[in-house]
Design an enzyme around this catalytic site. Structure first.
Site, PDB file in Angstrom:
ATOM      1  N   LYS A  11      35.203  -0.500  34.242  1.00  0.00           N
ATOM      2  CA  LYS A  11      34.892   0.932  34.124  1.00  0.00           C
ATOM      3  C   LYS A  11      36.024   1.762  34.723  1.00  0.00           C
ATOM      4  O   LYS A  11      36.780   1.295  35.583  1.00  0.00           O
ATOM      5  CB  LYS A  11      33.573   1.290  34.818  1.00  0.00           C
ATOM      6  CG  LYS A  11      33.490   0.995  36.323  1.00  0.00           C
ATOM      7  CD  LYS A  11      34.100   2.058  37.232  1.00  0.00           C
ATOM      8  CE  LYS A  11      34.208   1.617  38.678  1.00  0.00           C
ATOM      9  NZ  LYS A  11      35.121   2.405  39.486  1.00  0.00           N
ATOM     10  N   ASP A 142      27.836  -0.544  41.623  1.00  0.00           N
ATOM     11  CA  ASP A 142      28.316  -0.362  40.248  1.00  0.00           C
ATOM     12  C   ASP A 142      27.685  -1.354  39.263  1.00  0.00           C
ATOM     13  O   ASP A 142      28.020  -1.351  38.085  1.00  0.00           O
ATOM     14  CB  ASP A 142      29.844  -0.526  40.198  1.00  0.00           C
ATOM     15  CG  ASP A 142      30.568   0.584  40.945  1.00  0.00           C
ATOM     16  OD1 ASP A 142      29.982   1.665  41.133  1.00  0.00           O
ATOM     17  OD2 ASP A 142      31.738   0.367  41.333  1.00  0.00           O
TER      18      ASP A 142
HETATM   19  P1  ATP Z   1      34.707  -1.400  43.521  1.00  0.00           P
HETATM   20  O1  ATP Z   1      33.644  -2.035  42.661  1.00  0.00           O
HETATM   21  O2  ATP Z   1      34.240  -1.213  44.935  1.00  0.00           O
HETATM   22  O3  ATP Z   1      35.396  -0.233  42.907  1.00  0.00           O
HETATM   23  P2  ATP Z   1      37.044  -2.869  42.906  1.00  0.00           P
HETATM   24  O4  ATP Z   1      36.791  -2.683  41.472  1.00  0.00           O
HETATM   25  O5  ATP Z   1      38.213  -2.163  43.485  1.00  0.00           O
HETATM   26  O6  ATP Z   1      35.763  -2.525  43.744  1.00  0.00           O
HETATM   27  P3  ATP Z   1      36.481  -5.681  42.702  1.00  0.00           P
HETATM   28  O7  ATP Z   1      37.383  -6.316  41.703  1.00  0.00           O
HETATM   29  O8  ATP Z   1      35.074  -5.438  42.321  1.00  0.00           O
HETATM   30  O9  ATP Z   1      37.196  -4.380  43.245  1.00  0.00           O
HETATM   31  O10 ATP Z   1      36.550  -6.588  44.019  1.00  0.00           O
HETATM   32  C1  ATP Z   1      36.254  -6.124  45.293  1.00  0.00           C
HETATM   33  C2  ATP Z   1      36.108  -7.318  46.216  1.00  0.00           C
HETATM   34  O11 ATP Z   1      34.914  -8.009  45.883  1.00  0.00           O
HETATM   35  C3  ATP Z   1      37.220  -8.338  46.074  1.00  0.00           C
HETATM   36  O12 ATP Z   1      38.244  -8.083  46.989  1.00  0.00           O
HETATM   37  C4  ATP Z   1      36.535  -9.659  46.318  1.00  0.00           C
HETATM   38  O13 ATP Z   1      36.736 -10.095  47.649  1.00  0.00           O
HETATM   39  C5  ATP Z   1      35.050  -9.393  46.152  1.00  0.00           C
HETATM   40  N1  ATP Z   1      34.414 -10.131  45.029  1.00  0.00           N
HETATM   41  C6  ATP Z   1      33.263 -10.781  45.077  1.00  0.00           C
HETATM   42  N2  ATP Z   1      32.928 -11.308  43.894  1.00  0.00           N
HETATM   43  C7  ATP Z   1      33.900 -10.990  43.040  1.00  0.00           C
HETATM   44  C8  ATP Z   1      34.106 -11.255  41.661  1.00  0.00           C
HETATM   45  N3  ATP Z   1      33.251 -11.970  40.930  1.00  0.00           N
HETATM   46  N4  ATP Z   1      35.213 -10.744  41.089  1.00  0.00           N
HETATM   47  C9  ATP Z   1      36.074 -10.004  41.837  1.00  0.00           C
HETATM   48  N5  ATP Z   1      35.927  -9.744  43.144  1.00  0.00           N
HETATM   49  C10 ATP Z   1      34.853 -10.236  43.755  1.00  0.00           C
END
Ligand code: ATP
Length: 328
Positions: A11, A142
């Protein structure tokens, strides 16, 4: 059934308005979520115990223990349905990642949403999308939107969703992936710090802090509000107007932690994007293009400009998490 595979989108937030910190440490948000066609795939299979393996983008950065959001979603769904409904003792989750990790694109929440829809089919638990959203909201803010997809207004921590009643306009985006990550809690902390230090000068964001057009809402202590101009631009299906109304209150904080993003945003706007902003908590930057052709030109030019690690062309809105195949 021996396995189920679900696909789930990343997203961007077309608006991300952030209020003051609440007593529970979270911030009240008003956001316009927009799912884009960058997908992870999650496969679930019966197994002796819960386990996860990850392939693809940023593999080394994804936790493979119980911290993995997909595994947490499996556990949350199991706890939400009657004993015995889940049939097997465990689930092997395999995540094929294309959504970069800690990039502001909610990839972890997306995987949780995909695990929910896949297990709902594997176990034939028959929960409605609304029920899955309620389970998902206990896993991450989210997750509910990743189930819903499309374009939707989120309130609270982002989990209270209202689908946006907008025409089926397809928007063309270029995502610029950064060489690095940003941790969402650190970006919120940086925003609180910036706002506190701005207290003495009326809470205005300076052009230097701003870096691009996103995030021009004066920050303050008032509850965040939905941008009526953005919503009418979406209702009109007018990409140019939508581009002019993109905003992200987290952008100044993301730029303070990752200053190189200023150049990325400026380059995309110079190269003809209708609008640009940091995606969520960053560091991915999203650029809206006038057409598929313009998006291709922009993607090529951005790759050549040396202002990001790589680029992807995507469209939005994309559908939410859905089963794409089931093995019997
Ligand atoms: P947000 O959803 O808070 O905007 P983001 O999109 O920046 O976060 P994500 O890719 O969702 O970041 O990952 C955030 C953290 O979640 C990662 O640093 C990781 O340690 C943890 N995490 C747990 N499960 C997963 C997964 N399946 N995929 C990616 N990250 C994960």
């Amino acid at each position: 059934m021996t396995g189920v595979t679900a696909r789930v989108p990343a997203k961007v937030n077309l608006q991300l308005a952030v209020g003051s910190p609440r007593a529970d440490g979270f911030h009240d948000l008003v956001t316009v979520f927009h799912a884009v066609s960058l997908f992870d795939q999650v496969t679930v299979k019966p197994a002796a115990r819960d386990a996860v393996t990850v392939t693809g983008e940023d593999v080394g950065r994804v936790p493979v223990g119980q911290d993995n959001l997909a595994l947490r979603a499996v556990a949350a769904l199991r706890a939400a349905v009657p004993d015995g409904a889940t049939g097997t003792r465990g689930v092997q989750v395999t995540i094929a990642k294309r959504i970069p990790v800690a990039a502001g694109l909610a990839g972890g929440s997306a995987d949780a949403a995909a695990a929910l829809v896949a297990c709902n089919q594997l176990w034939a638990t028959g929960l409605s999308q609304q029920q899955l959203c309620e389970v998902g909201a206990t896993v991450g803010s989210d997750v509910a939107f990743a189930l819903l997809g499309g374009t939707a207004v989120g309130r609270g921590r982002g989990e209270q969703l209202t689908p946006a009643l907008v025409p089926a306009t397809q928007y063309h985006w270029v995502l610029a992936f950064a060489d690095g990550q940003l941790a969402t809690p650190e970006v919120f902390t940086a925003l609180d710090r910036l706002r506190a230090s701005r207290g003495g000068r009326g809470g205005k964001v300076s052009p230097q802090e701003q870096g691009g057009r996103g995030g021009d809402r004066p920050p303050g202590r008032t509850p965040p509000g939905l941008d009526a101009s953005l919503m009418s631009a979406l209702r009109a299906g007018d990409a140019r107007l939508v581009g002019s109304r993109l905003s992200n209150d987290l952008q100044p904080a993301a730029l303070s932690l990752f200053p190189a993003l200023r150049k990325t945003l400026a380059a995309g706007l110079e190269l003809g994007a209708l609008g640009a902003l940091v995606a969520g908590s960053g560091p991915t930057c999203a650029f809206l293009a006038a057409s598929a052709e313009r998006a291709l030109e922009l993607a090529v030019a951005m790759s050549g400009a040396g202002v990001c690690r790589s680029v992807a062309r995507v469209t939005g809105p994309a559908p939410g998490a859905a089963v794409v195949s089931a093995q019997t």
